[in-house]
Design a protein around this motif. Structure first.
Motif, PDB file in Angstrom:
ATOM      1  N   ARG A  76      -5.959   3.092  -9.552  1.00 34.62           N
ATOM      2  CA  ARG A  76      -5.301   2.546  -8.352  1.00 34.62           C
ATOM      3  C   ARG A  76      -4.563   3.638  -7.590  1.00 34.62           C
ATOM      4  O   ARG A  76      -4.597   3.682  -6.381  1.00 34.62           O
ATOM      5  CB  ARG A  76      -4.306   1.465  -8.752  1.00 34.62           C
ATOM      6  N   ASP A  77      -3.889   4.502  -8.327  1.00 33.54           N
ATOM      7  CA  ASP A  77      -3.136   5.582  -7.703  1.00 33.54           C
ATOM      8  C   ASP A  77      -3.753   6.913  -8.144  1.00 33.54           C
ATOM      9  O   ASP A  77      -3.471   7.399  -9.240  1.00 33.54           O
ATOM     10  CB  ASP A  77      -1.667   5.507  -8.109  1.00 33.54           C
ATOM     11  N   GLU A  89      -8.768  -3.073   0.801  1.00 36.63           N
ATOM     12  CA  GLU A  89      -7.593  -2.244   1.086  1.00 36.63           C
ATOM     13  C   GLU A  89      -7.439  -1.104   0.081  1.00 36.63           C
ATOM     14  O   GLU A  89      -7.134   0.023   0.452  1.00 36.63           O
ATOM     15  CB  GLU A  89      -6.340  -3.114   1.081  1.00 36.63           C
ATOM     16  N   SER A  90      -7.674  -1.389  -1.195  1.00 36.92           N
ATOM     17  CA  SER A  90      -7.505  -0.353  -2.219  1.00 36.92           C
ATOM     18  C   SER A  90      -8.493   0.798  -2.011  1.00 36.92           C
ATOM     19  O   SER A  90      -8.147   1.965  -2.206  1.00 36.92           O
ATOM     20  CB  SER A  90      -7.666  -0.944  -3.615  1.00 36.92           C
ATOM     21  N   TRP A 141      -7.561   4.694  -1.113  1.00 35.17           N
ATOM     22  CA  TRP A 141      -8.094   5.746  -1.969  1.00 35.17           C
ATOM     23  C   TRP A 141      -8.662   6.874  -1.119  1.00 35.17           C
ATOM     24  O   TRP A 141      -8.345   8.048  -1.332  1.00 35.17           O
ATOM     25  CB  TRP A 141      -9.180   5.140  -2.863  1.00 35.17           C
TER      26      TRP A 141
END
Length: 159
Positions: free
Chosen positions: A30-31, A62-63, A67
């Motif tokens: 995710r991060d 959105e993710s 990214w």
């Protein structure tokens, strides 16, 4: 003191630029900041048709958008590796719409020229050892064909 600090930073940037990381699409963190800090190039592996469609659609998840935006902020090069050779599901026209280089699982870089006739100018943009994907209806000029064979560029053709 400042010279030592600059030297250390330059050394870290050189190491980062040379470092390449591979991540399966299904395991994208995710991060990704930690990965982007360590690697100048990130290759997303096991890319399938659905993932390519998500990238190309105007309303990406959105993710996924975050990214790619973070990758751009950190100056990271993104590469896509197909889960197989991309046959027969890969629509070759997608290759010219993507902003990222696309590779097969065996490491071949794939290119596509959208013109009805593939000329020398189209083929000269393809690096040696890559693969040109074309449809049967597309023609290749003799000069382009000579360039392709001289530079060890494979031609993959299908209906």
């Amino acid at each position: 003191m400042i010279e030592k600090l600059v030297k250390i930073i330059v050394q870290r940037l050189k190491l980062r630029a040379a470092n390449k990381t591979s991540i399966a699409v299904s395991k994208m963190p995710r991060d990704p900041v930690a990965i982007f800090m360590e690697s100048g190039t990130v290759r997303l592996t096991q890319v399938n048709k659905h993932f390519l469609e998500r990238i190309l659609s105007g309303n990406r998840a959105e993710s996924l958008s975050i990214w790619f935006e973070k990758a751009a902020e950190y100056g990271v090069d993104i590469e896509l590796e197909l889960y197989d050779h991309g046959e027969p599901w890969l629509n070759y026209e997608i290759l010219s719409q993507l902003d990222f280089p696309v590779f097969t699982s065996t490491g071949e870089r794939l290119f596509y020229s959208s013109g009805r006739v593939i000329c020398y100018g189209d083929s000269a943009l393809i690096p040696s050892g890559s693969t040109l994907c074309k449809y049967k209806k597309q023609l290749i000029t003799p000069l382009a064909n000579e360039y392709l064979s001289k530079n060890n560029i494979a031609v993959r053709e299908r209906q």
